[in-house]
Design an enzyme around this catalytic site. Structure first.
Site, PDB file in Angstrom:
ATOM      1  N   LYS A 117     -73.608  32.696 -59.075  1.00 58.35           N
ATOM      2  CA  LYS A 117     -72.334  33.389 -59.269  1.00 58.35           C
ATOM      3  C   LYS A 117     -72.145  34.515 -58.255  1.00 58.35           C
ATOM      4  CE  LYS A 117     -71.086  32.022 -63.854  1.00 58.35           C
ATOM      5  NZ  LYS A 117     -70.504  32.305 -65.147  1.00 58.35           N
ATOM      6  N   LYS A 200     -71.760  21.355 -61.331  1.00 61.85           N
ATOM      7  CA  LYS A 200     -71.435  21.388 -62.759  1.00 61.85           C
ATOM      8  C   LYS A 200     -69.917  21.490 -62.966  1.00 61.85           C
ATOM      9  CE  LYS A 200     -71.657  25.179 -65.215  1.00 61.85           C
ATOM     10  NZ  LYS A 200     -71.833  26.276 -66.159  1.00 61.85           N
ATOM     11  N   LYS A 203     -65.137  25.976 -65.697  1.00 53.86           N
ATOM     12  CA  LYS A 203     -63.759  26.429 -65.843  1.00 53.86           C
ATOM     13  C   LYS A 203     -63.311  27.261 -64.655  1.00 53.86           C
ATOM     14  CE  LYS A 203     -65.228  28.696 -70.068  1.00 53.86           C
ATOM     15  NZ  LYS A 203     -66.369  29.567 -69.826  1.00 53.86           N
TER      16      LYS A 203
HETATM   17  N1  AQP Z   1     -70.548  21.320 -67.330  1.00 60.12           N
HETATM   18  C1  AQP Z   1     -71.194  21.596 -68.463  1.00 60.12           C
HETATM   19  N2  AQP Z   1     -71.936  20.651 -69.079  1.00 60.12           N
HETATM   20  C2  AQP Z   1     -72.584  20.913 -70.243  1.00 60.12           C
HETATM   21  N3  AQP Z   1     -72.529  22.124 -70.853  1.00 60.12           N
HETATM   22  C3  AQP Z   1     -71.793  23.088 -70.262  1.00 60.12           C
HETATM   23  N4  AQP Z   1     -71.537  24.364 -70.594  1.00 60.12           N
HETATM   24  C4  AQP Z   1     -70.735  24.921 -69.671  1.00 60.12           C
HETATM   25  N5  AQP Z   1     -70.436  24.039 -68.721  1.00 60.12           N
HETATM   26  C5  AQP Z   1     -71.089  22.879 -69.059  1.00 60.12           C
HETATM   27  C6  AQP Z   1     -72.091  24.994 -71.786  1.00 60.12           C
HETATM   28  O1  AQP Z   1     -71.032  25.659 -72.448  1.00 60.12           O
HETATM   29  C7  AQP Z   1     -71.554  26.836 -73.057  1.00 60.12           C
HETATM   30  C8  AQP Z   1     -70.707  28.018 -72.708  1.00 60.12           C
HETATM   31  O2  AQP Z   1     -70.702  28.258 -71.337  1.00 60.12           O
HETATM   32  P1  AQP Z   1     -69.945  29.548 -70.799  1.00 60.12           P
HETATM   33  O3  AQP Z   1     -68.505  29.323 -70.713  1.00 60.12           O
HETATM   34  O4  AQP Z   1     -70.342  30.725 -71.580  1.00 60.12           O
HETATM   35  O5  AQP Z   1     -70.535  29.775 -69.387  1.00 60.12           O
HETATM   36  P2  AQP Z   1     -70.819  28.812 -68.251  1.00 60.12           P
HETATM   37  O6  AQP Z   1     -72.033  28.023 -68.542  1.00 60.12           O
HETATM   38  O7  AQP Z   1     -70.879  29.665 -67.023  1.00 60.12           O
HETATM   39  O8  AQP Z   1     -69.546  27.850 -68.248  1.00 60.12           O
HETATM   40  P3  AQP Z   1     -68.502  27.624 -67.131  1.00 60.12           P
HETATM   41  O9  AQP Z   1     -67.494  26.627 -67.574  1.00 60.12           O
HETATM   42  O10 AQP Z   1     -69.224  27.310 -65.842  1.00 60.12           O
HETATM   43  O11 AQP Z   1     -67.810  29.019 -67.047  1.00 60.12           O
HETATM   44  P4  AQP Z   1     -67.533  29.918 -65.799  1.00 60.12           P
HETATM   45  O12 AQP Z   1     -66.824  29.022 -64.857  1.00 60.12           O
HETATM   46  O13 AQP Z   1     -66.709  31.053 -66.322  1.00 60.12           O
HETATM   47  O14 AQP Z   1     -68.877  30.342 -65.300  1.00 60.12           O
HETATM   48  C9  AQP Z   1     -73.002  26.982 -72.608  1.00 60.12           C
HETATM   49  O15 AQP Z   1     -73.835  26.484 -73.634  1.00 60.12           O
HETATM   50  C10 AQP Z   1     -73.082  26.094 -71.415  1.00 60.12           C
HETATM   51  O16 AQP Z   1     -74.369  25.572 -71.223  1.00 60.12           O
END
Ligand code: AQP
Length: 338
Positions: A117, A200, A203
């Site tokens: 990040k 991955k 969002k």
């Molecule tokens: N692509 C994914 N596949 C499986 N699990 C996922 N999670 C996120 N993306 C995937 C799981 O969702 C939960 C919450 O994640 P989060 O939103 O708190 O943070 P993150 O992992 O950083 O998700 P994003 O979508 O990538 O958000 P941004 O873009 O804001 O950083 C966790 O259990 C995560 O494992």
């Protein structure tokens, strides 16, 4: 004698933008499965984590309510589970501070999510983004949670939570915090971008075509799946045939997770088919499973006051659980007045 801890599940999601299919399959759907089992379930919109990267305040409010709507529309019952947003329960940040003093710089320096990040902009990243895993440990341990369902990407943070609990217990000579288990199961523990099978689904990805949002309508879902990157070969009948085919594997994993079956079962049915045949099948299944959720989310979003009431009530219940654990932590640490 080792302390017996109540079987308790905690997990959270950041309200940092629309919910994706990755969040749904990797997290929320599994949260729903654990509800009503042998566990007490506590689920949180981690808004304090979201602001470790700048969020527009109006968007943050909307995204927090939308995430709550997403939880409920997917099947989280706010009576059965404790459902709330993190900032309404100050015990998280209070314990988070204690854990900032327990976690070591070297441990946090090794966190791959921070490296990803922060990227090349490390010097300009917020201190909060660096310290994020210590607050996440507090989110979990302020409830003495024993199990944390997460996607694969969060495994390292849960391991750090275990290290923090063990070091606290060791340093203060207590057996107070449980050594929490990550629960990383199923076909979709790592849903990948539809445009790049090595990334991955996220969002915050710049390309909306890389992800399926839980608010996408049927046409958008079908179009994104139709345009998803694949290779020219037909689907294999055996799992080994997906080796070195990241995009194909991703679509098959998504199909299996949506259908609640194994990858082997999917391949037994679709092995030999071309993507031109498989993609419409996947699109139909995705629309079938996701449309009722997005319709219910939209309905709930017309009642923001109701959502706020649910979150306030959830926060009250969360504080009842967290406050004695924080009080006892302060006592162990030696804070006068606790
Ligand atoms: N692509 C994914 N596949 C499986 N699990 C996922 N999670 C996120 N993306 C995937 C799981 O969702 C939960 C919450 O994640 P989060 O939103 O708190 O943070 P993150 O992992 O950083 O998700 P994003 O979508 O990538 O958000 P941004 O873009 O804001 O950083 C966790 O259990 C995560 O494992």
């Amino acid at each position: 004698m080792a302390t017996e801890f109540t079987q308790r599940v905690f997990s959270g999601i950041q309200p940092s933008g629309g919910l994706t299919l990755g969040n749904y399959l990797g997290a929320i759907k599994r949260f729903v499965d654990m509800q009503g089992s042998d566990f007490e379930t506590i689920y949180c919109m981690v808004d304090l984590h979201a602001i470790t990267v700048w969020q527009d305040p109006a968007d943050l409010r909307k995204n927090t309510r939308e995430l709550c709507a997403g939880f409920i529309a997917s099947g989280i019952d706010p009576e059965q589970s404790v459902l709330f947003n993190q900032s309404q329960v100050p015990e998280h940040t209070q314990l988070g501070w204690i854990f900032n003093t327990v976690a070591r710089m070297g441990w946090l320096n090794r966190m791959t999510q921070f490296k990803d990040k922060a990227g090349k902009n490390r010097e300009n990243s917020s201190v909060g983004l660096f310290a994020y895993p210590a607050l996440m440990a507090a989110d979990i341990l302020v409830y003495h949670a024993t199990h944390v369902p997460v996607g694969e990407d969060q495994k390292q943070h849960v391991e750090l939570t275990r290290d923090i609990a063990a070091k606290f217990n060791h340093d203060y000579g207590v057996d107070f915090f449980p050594i929490t288990e990550p629960v990383i199961e199923g076909a979709a523990t790592r849903v990948m971008s539809l445009r790049d099978g090595s990334k991955k689904m996220s969002k915050s990805d710049a390309s909306d075509m890389s992800r399926i949002n839980m608010t996408d309508d049927a046409d958008a879902i079908a179009q994104k799946i139709r345009k998803a990157r694949t290779d020219p070969d037909a689907l294999p009948s055996e799992v080994e045939g997906l080796k070195d085919r990241a995009e194909a594997r991703n679509l098959v994993n998504i199909y299996a997770a949506l259908e609640d079956c194994s990858v082997e079962q999917v391949l037994a049915d679709v092995g030999g088919k071309q993507f031109s045949e498989f993609k419409p099948m996947l699109a139909e299944l995705a629309v079938d499973k996701l449309s009722p959720i997005s319709t219910e989310m939209a309905r709930l979003m017309t009642q923001p006051d109701e959502i706020d009431k649910i979150l306030a009530r959830g926060a009250e219940r969360a504080r009842e659980l967290a406050s004695p654990i924080l009080k006892k932590t302060y006592e162990i640490v030696g804070m006068v007045g606790s």
